[in-house]
Design an enzyme around this catalytic site. Structure first.
Site, PDB file in Angstrom:
ATOM      1  CG  HIS A 156       1.736 -28.776-101.666  1.00  0.00           C
ATOM      2  ND1 HIS A 156       1.587 -27.479-101.241  1.00  0.00           N
ATOM      3  CD2 HIS A 156       2.864 -28.782-102.435  1.00  0.00           C
ATOM      4  CE1 HIS A 156       2.572 -26.735-101.724  1.00  0.00           C
ATOM      5  NE2 HIS A 156       3.369 -27.501-102.443  1.00  0.00           N
ATOM      6  CD  GLU A 157       4.907 -31.892-103.552  1.00  0.00           C
ATOM      7  OE1 GLU A 157       5.086 -31.683-104.768  1.00  0.00           O
ATOM      8  OE2 GLU A 157       5.420 -31.173-102.666  1.00  0.00           O
ATOM      9  CG  HIS A 177       3.381 -28.759-107.266  1.00  0.00           C
ATOM     10  ND1 HIS A 177       3.266 -27.425-107.587  1.00  0.00           N
ATOM     11  CD2 HIS A 177       3.875 -28.806-106.002  1.00  0.00           C
ATOM     12  CE1 HIS A 177       3.681 -26.694-106.551  1.00  0.00           C
ATOM     13  NE2 HIS A 177       4.049 -27.509-105.582  1.00  0.00           N
ATOM     14  CG  HIS A 226       0.227 -26.379-112.924  1.00  0.00           C
ATOM     15  ND1 HIS A 226       0.801 -25.360-112.196  1.00  0.00           N
ATOM     16  CD2 HIS A 226      -0.078 -25.819-114.131  1.00  0.00           C
ATOM     17  CE1 HIS A 226       0.824 -24.253-112.910  1.00  0.00           C
ATOM     18  NE2 HIS A 226       0.314 -24.511-114.094  1.00  0.00           N
TER      19      HIS A 226
END
Length: 596
Positions: free
Chosen positions: A389-390, A393, A396
């Protein structure tokens, strides 16, 4: 078993951030601090002195240059403080950075009233006369959306001076929740008493021993129940501050103020809640399955996270977790994979839980440097998902910084959760496809459903809690522990169904949620999840156009409004179709799970 570290000195260097990538030492931080102070004094000189395109450009250029340095300065202080919330030197840096932020805000408070006092035709004349303003053009013109919400120069100055005071409720909760809170004790493997930590709690709630789960649940909520009135006061203060600011700025409501920046219509928020509640039956059905599989007379809150398949407790060391992530995300292409390895090799990740370290996980992109990802890794499936998940980020942040200028590099939180959740969907797909043991596949499907519940349904429930409490504040109704308990308990029952028997602690769930201090934020997890389900499904189907548009999306930063960026990938959240499609997927998962 997860390694427990008594101090950061025991953690391998390769698993710790290298903050020297931002500043080699505190001396360099101080140099930038004083430089910002000098630049800020120059900014003040522009008050009343912008009369043409040239002076407007000079002001905006100086402001952006200052912002670049300040973002590094603040990031360093925050990151250093989060590694040990007890570190007084780091807290001093954070306090100094926050004070400087207020001064910067005050120095710039004249600008928005000035800009909106111009006729739009005059602004176009300035832009035509000064080529450098082309860079700032979109932002300048977009500012006119705020015309009816910007106050006079004097009023804006007063509000900016109050910025630090308005952030006190959030700061107080952060100190209570991260530095001061002491959980109750639990029984260790050898019968010894241990003080519960958040990392331990997450693992124990998956333990098959129900007595251990009950003990940990009671110990975890013990300080929140004891501090209920203090925490209620901080949350009430944060909500009232937000509602009052919305009223002062003449927004119809705090909700609409919260949605305004992203240009998200109120209907999108309300439709998310309405559509979810219309399709809540599969979640209630899953609760019945959970109760039956666990062979319980009563399903309680501490029974929600334990896997329904016994004997498949997965231990996943960090190195294995990282390798699994890289394999699972191969559908995103070779360039994506290279970035992941760079994250590990260049120490963009701070991996281990240590005393005083901030709880949870996050990614912070520092423009001109690189992303920093905080983890508190436990060797389990949840931590594998958190890593994936991280890093979503993080990639991105890296791609947006690489392909966008500073002014559009920082993406909206609204689209942030898409990048992280696409990764999670790809991971669960990879795990299910590569597991031959039917028992383990059953376990993974169970995990996917529980993840879906937490990332989508729970966040929609939180979003409704925020909507109700802000509306109460706007009506002048009391907001205290009793009110919060009543609202939270009612929503919990509505979303989770009648199968759950309530312990007294359930109604205090609101008291432990940091996101409530960032108003109207959590709904973006749900919209992000909806969008991610759509995109990941098409990418896994081999749709190269979707993959290409998705990678372009990751490079786009804030170059367009969030809903428009998503439309370019084929997701239109102004309709209920993506939400209904996502909820249909959940229904299918529950149906498949019930048959296995």
């Amino acid at each position: 078993m997860t390694i427990t570290y008594k101090s950061r000195n025991e953690v391998p260097e390769q698993e710790k951030w290298n903050l020297e990538d931002i500043y080699a030492d505190i001396g360099k931080w101080d140099e930038d601090y004083h430089q910002i102070e000098q630049m800020n004094e120059k900014l003040k000189d522009f008050d009343g002195a912008i009369h043409d395109g040239s002076s407007l450009f000079q002001y905006l250029k100086l402001k952006e240059d200052l912002s670049f340095i300040f973002n590094k300065l603040y990031a360093y202080a925050m990151l250093k403080g989060d590694l040990d919330t007890r570190d007084t030197e780091a807290q001093s840096l954070i306090d100094r950075a926050k004070s400087l932020s207020v001064k910067i805000s005050a120095a710039n408070s004249f600008f928005m009233p000035y800009l909106l006092s111009l006729e739009e035709e005059t602004l176009h004349e300035y832009i035509a006369a000064e080529k450098g303003l082309d860079y700032f053009k979109e932002d300048l013109l977009d500012s006119f959306r705020y015309k009816s919400h910007v106050l006079s120069k004097e009023q804006e100055g007063i509000l900016s001076q109050m910025g630090e005071a308005l952030s006190v409720p959030s700061h107080v909760f952060g100190m209570i929740n991260n530095a001061d809170i002491k959980f109750g004790e639990v029984t260790g493997e050898n019968g010894e008493k241990l003080e519960l930590t958040r990392g331990m709690y997450a693992k124990i709630m998956e333990d098959e021993d129900r007595d251990k789960r009950r003990e940990a649940y009671k110990a975890y909520y013990q300080p929140y129940v004891q501090l209920k009135n203090s925490i209620a006061a901080t949350l009430s203060g944060a909500i009232k501050n937000n509602a009052t600011t919305a009223k002062i700025r003449q927004y119809p409501s705090a909700l609409e103020k919260g949605l305004f920046g992203d240009r998200v219509p109120k209907d999108v928020y309300e439709n998310l809640i309405t559509t979810t509640k219309q399709h809540i039956a599969p979640l209630h059905q899953y609760m019945k399955i959970r109760k039956k599989k666990l062979q319980l007379d009563e399903l309680r809150a501490y029974d929600m996270s334990v896997p329904l398949v016994s004997g498949v407790k997965r231990v996943i060391p960090y190195e294995e977790a990282f390798a699994t992530m890289c394999s699972a995300l191969q559908p995103l292409g070779e360039d994506y994979s290279k970035i992941l390895h760079e994250f590990k090799n260049a120490r963009y990740l701070d991996v281990r839980e240590t005393p005083g370290k901030r709880s949870g996980a996050y990614n912070l992109g520092v423009y001109g440097v690189h992303p920093y990802i905080l983890l508190n890794h436990q060797d389990n499936l949840d931590s594998l998902f958190t890593l994936v998940h991280e890093c979503g980020h993080g990639v991105h942040s890296k791609l947006s910084s690489q392909y966008q200028p500073q002014i559009t590099a920082r993406y909206s939180i609204f689209v942030a959760e898409v990048a992280s959740t696409v990764n999670e969907v790809l991971l669960i797909n990879y795990l299910l496809n590569n597991e031959k043991d039917e028992k383990v596949r059953y376990y993974l499907l169970n995990h996917f459903i529980d993840q879906y519940k937490g990332t989508f349904f729970t966040q929609v429930m939180f979003a409704e809690f925020e909507k109700i409490t802000h509306e109460m504040a706007e009506k002048g109704m009391p907001l205290n522990a009793e009110a919060f308990n009543s609202i939270y308990e009612s929503l919990f029952r509505e979303y989770n169904g009648d199968e759950v028997v309530f312990d007294d602690e359930v109604k205090y769930g609101w008291s432990r949620i940091p996101h409530f201090y960032r108003p109207f934020y959590v709904y973006k997890y749900a919209t992000g999840y909806t969008s991610a389900i759509h995109l990941a499904t098409r990418i896994l189907a081999g749709d190269q156009d979707t993959l290409k548009s998705y990678i372009e999306f990751l490079k786009s930063g804030s170059s367009d409004y969030p809903l428009e960026l998503l439309k370019k990938t084929g997701v239109d959240l102004t309709t209920s179709a993506p939400i209904e499609s996502s909820l249909a997927k959940f229904s299918d998962l529950v149906e498949e799970f019930s048959k296995m």
